[in-house]
Write a protein that holds these residues in place. Structure first.
Motif, PDB file in Angstrom:
ATOM      1  N   ALA A   1      -6.117   1.755   5.056  1.00 34.55           N
ATOM      2  CA  ALA A   1      -5.793   0.573   4.245  1.00 34.55           C
ATOM      3  C   ALA A   1      -5.287  -0.559   5.120  1.00 34.55           C
ATOM      4  O   ALA A   1      -5.587  -1.736   4.871  1.00 34.55           O
ATOM      5  N   ALA A   2      -4.538  -0.210   6.171  1.00 35.51           N
ATOM      6  CA  ALA A   2      -3.934  -1.235   7.028  1.00 35.51           C
ATOM      7  C   ALA A   2      -5.000  -2.168   7.606  1.00 35.51           C
ATOM      8  O   ALA A   2      -4.754  -3.350   7.808  1.00 35.51           O
ATOM      9  N   LYS A   3      -6.181  -1.625   7.831  1.00 28.36           N
ATOM     10  CA  LYS A   3      -7.251  -2.410   8.469  1.00 28.36           C
ATOM     11  C   LYS A   3      -7.713  -3.598   7.619  1.00 28.36           C
ATOM     12  O   LYS A   3      -8.258  -4.558   8.116  1.00 28.36           O
ATOM     13  N   LYS A   4      -7.504  -3.512   6.304  1.00 26.38           N
ATOM     14  CA  LYS A   4      -8.101  -4.545   5.433  1.00 26.38           C
ATOM     15  C   LYS A   4      -7.253  -5.816   5.299  1.00 26.38           C
ATOM     16  O   LYS A   4      -7.703  -6.789   4.726  1.00 26.38           O
ATOM     17  N   TYR A   5      -6.019  -5.809   5.836  1.00 28.31           N
ATOM     18  CA  TYR A   5      -5.132  -6.962   5.631  1.00 28.31           C
ATOM     19  C   TYR A   5      -5.225  -7.998   6.739  1.00 28.31           C
ATOM     20  O   TYR A   5      -5.231  -7.663   7.916  1.00 28.31           O
ATOM     21  N   ASP A   6      -5.245  -9.258   6.313  1.00 30.16           N
ATOM     22  CA  ASP A   6      -5.220 -10.353   7.271  1.00 30.16           C
ATOM     23  C   ASP A   6      -3.778 -10.902   7.300  1.00 30.16           C
ATOM     24  O   ASP A   6      -3.496 -11.951   6.751  1.00 30.16           O
ATOM     25  N   CYS A   7      -2.884 -10.121   7.883  1.00 28.37           N
ATOM     26  CA  CYS A   7      -1.469 -10.523   7.885  1.00 28.37           C
ATOM     27  C   CYS A   7      -0.997 -10.684   9.328  1.00 28.37           C
ATOM     28  O   CYS A   7      -1.741 -10.398  10.265  1.00 28.37           O
TER      29      CYS A   7
ATOM     30  N   LEU B   1      -0.131  12.158  23.095  1.00 26.56           N
ATOM     31  CA  LEU B   1      -0.893  13.408  22.968  1.00 26.56           C
ATOM     32  C   LEU B   1      -2.331  13.116  22.505  1.00 26.56           C
ATOM     33  O   LEU B   1      -3.288  13.756  22.952  1.00 26.56           O
ATOM     34  N   LYS B   2      -2.473  12.125  21.651  1.00 26.52           N
ATOM     35  CA  LYS B   2      -3.823  11.792  21.142  1.00 26.52           C
ATOM     36  C   LYS B   2      -4.768  11.398  22.284  1.00 26.52           C
ATOM     37  O   LYS B   2      -5.980  11.530  22.155  1.00 26.52           O
ATOM     38  N   THR B   3      -4.209  10.915  23.405  1.00 20.51           N
ATOM     39  CA  THR B   3      -5.089  10.477  24.513  1.00 20.51           C
ATOM     40  C   THR B   3      -5.908  11.632  25.087  1.00 20.51           C
ATOM     41  O   THR B   3      -6.907  11.394  25.760  1.00 20.51           O
ATOM     42  N   VAL B   4      -5.461  12.885  24.868  1.00 25.13           N
ATOM     43  CA  VAL B   4      -6.222  14.013  25.423  1.00 25.13           C
ATOM     44  C   VAL B   4      -6.952  14.794  24.316  1.00 25.13           C
ATOM     45  O   VAL B   4      -7.392  15.925  24.529  1.00 25.13           O
ATOM     46  N   CYS B   5      -7.048  14.206  23.140  1.00 21.09           N
ATOM     47  CA  CYS B   5      -7.719  14.890  22.014  1.00 21.09           C
ATOM     48  C   CYS B   5      -9.042  14.191  21.679  1.00 21.09           C
ATOM     49  O   CYS B   5      -9.244  13.030  22.025  1.00 21.09           O
ATOM     50  N   ASP B   6      -9.916  14.924  20.991  1.00 19.47           N
ATOM     51  CA  ASP B   6     -11.249  14.382  20.699  1.00 19.47           C
ATOM     52  C   ASP B   6     -11.349  13.747  19.318  1.00 19.47           C
ATOM     53  O   ASP B   6     -11.996  12.730  19.137  1.00 19.47           O
ATOM     54  N   VAL B   7     -10.753  14.395  18.332  1.00 18.04           N
ATOM     55  CA  VAL B   7     -10.862  13.917  16.948  1.00 18.04           C
ATOM     56  C   VAL B   7      -9.524  14.102  16.252  1.00 18.04           C
ATOM     57  O   VAL B   7      -8.856  15.122  16.445  1.00 18.04           O
ATOM     58  N   CYS B   8      -9.177  13.158  15.411  1.00 15.62           N
ATOM     59  CA  CYS B   8      -7.973  13.294  14.585  1.00 15.62           C
ATOM     60  C   CYS B   8      -8.371  13.731  13.184  1.00 15.62           C
ATOM     61  O   CYS B   8      -9.486  13.425  12.743  1.00 15.62           O
ATOM     62  N   VAL B   9      -7.457  14.374  12.499  1.00 12.16           N
ATOM     63  CA  VAL B   9      -7.674  14.676  11.073  1.00 12.16           C
ATOM     64  C   VAL B   9      -6.355  14.450  10.338  1.00 12.16           C
ATOM     65  O   VAL B   9      -5.296  14.447  10.954  1.00 12.16           O
ATOM     66  N   THR B  10      -6.443  14.258   9.049  1.00 17.12           N
ATOM     67  CA  THR B  10      -5.235  14.243   8.222  1.00 17.12           C
ATOM     68  C   THR B  10      -5.348  15.438   7.280  1.00 17.12           C
ATOM     69  O   THR B  10      -6.395  16.117   7.244  1.00 17.12           O
ATOM     70  N   SER B  11      -4.308  15.658   6.479  1.00 20.23           N
ATOM     71  CA  SER B  11      -4.371  16.816   5.583  1.00 20.23           C
ATOM     72  C   SER B  11      -5.496  16.651   4.563  1.00 20.23           C
ATOM     73  O   SER B  11      -6.042  17.632   4.081  1.00 20.23           O
TER      74      SER B  11
ATOM     75  N   GLU C   1       0.862  -1.195   0.000  1.00 22.47           N
ATOM     76  CA  GLU C   1       0.000   0.000   0.000  1.00 22.47           C
ATOM     77  C   GLU C   1       0.884   1.226   0.000  1.00 22.47           C
ATOM     78  O   GLU C   1       1.853   1.293   0.768  1.00 22.47           O
ATOM     79  N   THR C   2       0.525   2.199  -0.819  1.00 21.75           N
ATOM     80  CA  THR C   2       1.230   3.485  -0.793  1.00 21.75           C
ATOM     81  C   THR C   2       0.168   4.581  -0.708  1.00 21.75           C
ATOM     82  O   THR C   2      -0.983   4.347  -1.071  1.00 21.75           O
ATOM     83  N   GLY C   3       0.549   5.744  -0.222  1.00 21.14           N
ATOM     84  CA  GLY C   3      -0.421   6.838  -0.199  1.00 21.14           C
ATOM     85  C   GLY C   3      -0.139   7.832   0.893  1.00 21.14           C
ATOM     86  O   GLY C   3       0.939   7.839   1.497  1.00 21.14           O
ATOM     87  N   ASP C   4      -1.137   8.673   1.164  1.00 17.17           N
ATOM     88  CA  ASP C   4      -0.980   9.701   2.201  1.00 17.17           C
ATOM     89  C   ASP C   4      -1.317   9.090   3.572  1.00 17.17           C
ATOM     90  O   ASP C   4      -1.679   7.905   3.668  1.00 17.17           O
ATOM     91  N   SER C   5      -1.228   9.899   4.619  1.00 10.13           N
ATOM     92  CA  SER C   5      -1.423   9.383   5.975  1.00 10.13           C
ATOM     93  C   SER C   5      -2.796   8.739   6.154  1.00 10.13           C
ATOM     94  O   SER C   5      -2.929   7.707   6.803  1.00 10.13           O
ATOM     95  N   TYR C   6      -3.810   9.358   5.595  1.00  4.04           N
ATOM     96  CA  TYR C   6      -5.165   8.822   5.764  1.00  4.04           C
ATOM     97  C   TYR C   6      -5.298   7.477   5.052  1.00  4.04           C
ATOM     98  O   TYR C   6      -5.760   6.488   5.628  1.00  4.04           O
ATOM     99  N   ALA C   7      -4.846   7.443   3.804  1.00  2.07           N
ATOM    100  CA  ALA C   7      -4.963   6.210   3.019  1.00  2.07           C
ATOM    101  C   ALA C   7      -4.236   5.066   3.714  1.00  2.07           C
ATOM    102  O   ALA C   7      -4.762   3.948   3.791  1.00  2.07           O
TER     103      ALA C   7
END
Ligand code: 13P
Ligand code: SF4
Length: 307
Positions: free
Chosen positions: A46-52, A118-128, A36-42
């Motif tokens: 994408a990682a979620k779909k693999y059974d590895c 740091l993410k533990t004290v945040c509500d929502v993440c975003v990518t570019s 898989e190649t792409g930006d941070s969001y992709a």
């Protein structure tokens, strides 16, 4: 030589049931062996779909952490242990907690280029690629956007109805590009649209014909009828585009757009990581269940709002 290592990598990843994820800033020879190649969001979705059994991230540390959070029962390795992100290292939760206490009615939006802690004290993440869309969907109009004030300013401009508070932080590489450089590049290539990453300063984004993520920039250039482009992000993207579209011309907005952290990973690192998967010699991302549980909340929210 390169072909030999690539063949070994392809053989080993099959034998070990490993999947290689590579951010678009990686070298061409790494992208060629990636699943898989792409930006941070992709990459994160994408990682979620693999059974590895294992993932090998060719990118920077926060990206490997994100994959680990989304696939906690799989082993996740960072191909080069030194690949950090200058922006992610800028802010920690000790800085944010007192601001949250002073501004309790704000939803805390974290750019994905942040540490899991740091993410533990945040509500929502975003990518570019999802920042504007996700901030628009957040019901609360009062937002604290961290850490990138340039991406935050870009979101703010698109969503004037929102009250977005920004802190001083960002990518030192993209933020170093000046308006003068952008003006000069446009003067030198008057027919080339300027495509920039939103980590660039607002005065640079203002001059751009398109502002978007690394994948957004690549898709724009590939699908456009224009014949030349000025690329305002890491110069690897200029090189990949030139390779993929030899009939078009691509120019770097600035020769300073080089991310040492993204450049540090080599094809040999990928090979060595595969060899070291089972003997403790590869760099595995280790996170406690507690950290994953807390930090994942804002990643799940990102997927819910952005998917
Ligand atoms: P993208 O999400 O656009 O890939 O950006 C990641 C990054 O680190 C850009 O500097
Ligand atoms: Fe981090 Fe900037 Fe490098 Fe992207 S280009 S990985 S934001 S330091």
């Amino acid at each position: 030589m390169i072909k030999d290592i690539q063949e070994q990598i392809i053989k080993l990843k099959k034998e070990k049931n490993a999947v290689i994820l590579a951010h678009s800033y990686q070298s061409h020879e790494i992208l060629e062996v990636a699943d898989e190649t792409g930006d941070s969001y992709a990459l994160s979705v994408a990682a979620k779909k693999y059974d590895c059994d294992s993932f090998i991230m060719c990118g920077v540390h926060f990206m490997a952490e994100t994959v680990k959070m989304l696939s906690p029962h799989k082993r996740v390795f960072l191909a080069n242990s030194q690949a950090g992100c200058a922006m992610a290292d800028q802010m920690d939760k000790e800085l944010i907690i007192p601001i949250k206490e002073r501004e309790p009615d704000r939803t805390v939006v974290a750019y994905i280029n942040t540490t899991a802690d740091l993410k533990t004290v945040c509500d929502v993440c975003v990518t570019s690629s999802t920042a504007v869309e996700i901030c628009k969907k957040i019901k609360n109009n009062k937002i604290l956007f961290i850490p990138d004030c340039n991406l935050g300013a870009f979101v703010k401009k698109q969503l004037p109805e929102k009250d977005i508070m920004l802190l001083k932080g960002g990518c030192p590489i993209h933020a170093a590009v000046t308006r003068e450089e952008a003006e000069q590049a446009k003067k030198l290539h008057p027919n080339a649209p300027l495509l920039v990453h939103p980590e660039c300063r607002p005065e640079v984004c203002e001059l751009a014909d398109y502002v978007g993520s690394t994948s957004g920039i690549m898709n724009y250039a590939k699908s456009s009828d224009e014949k030349e482009f000025i690329i305002g992000t890491e110069i690897s993207i200029t090189q990949h585009l030139q390779f993929d579209c030899p009939e078009k011309d691509f120019y770097d907005l600035s020769k300073g757009l080089i991310c040492p952290n993204m450049r540090i990973t080599t094809l040999t690192d990928v090979y060595k990581t595969l060899l070291g998967l089972d003997n403790g010699k590869a760099f595995e991302i280790k996170m406690s269940d507690e950290l994953i549980k807390k930090a994942r909340v804002c990643i799940d929210e990102m997927i819910k709002l952005g998917g």
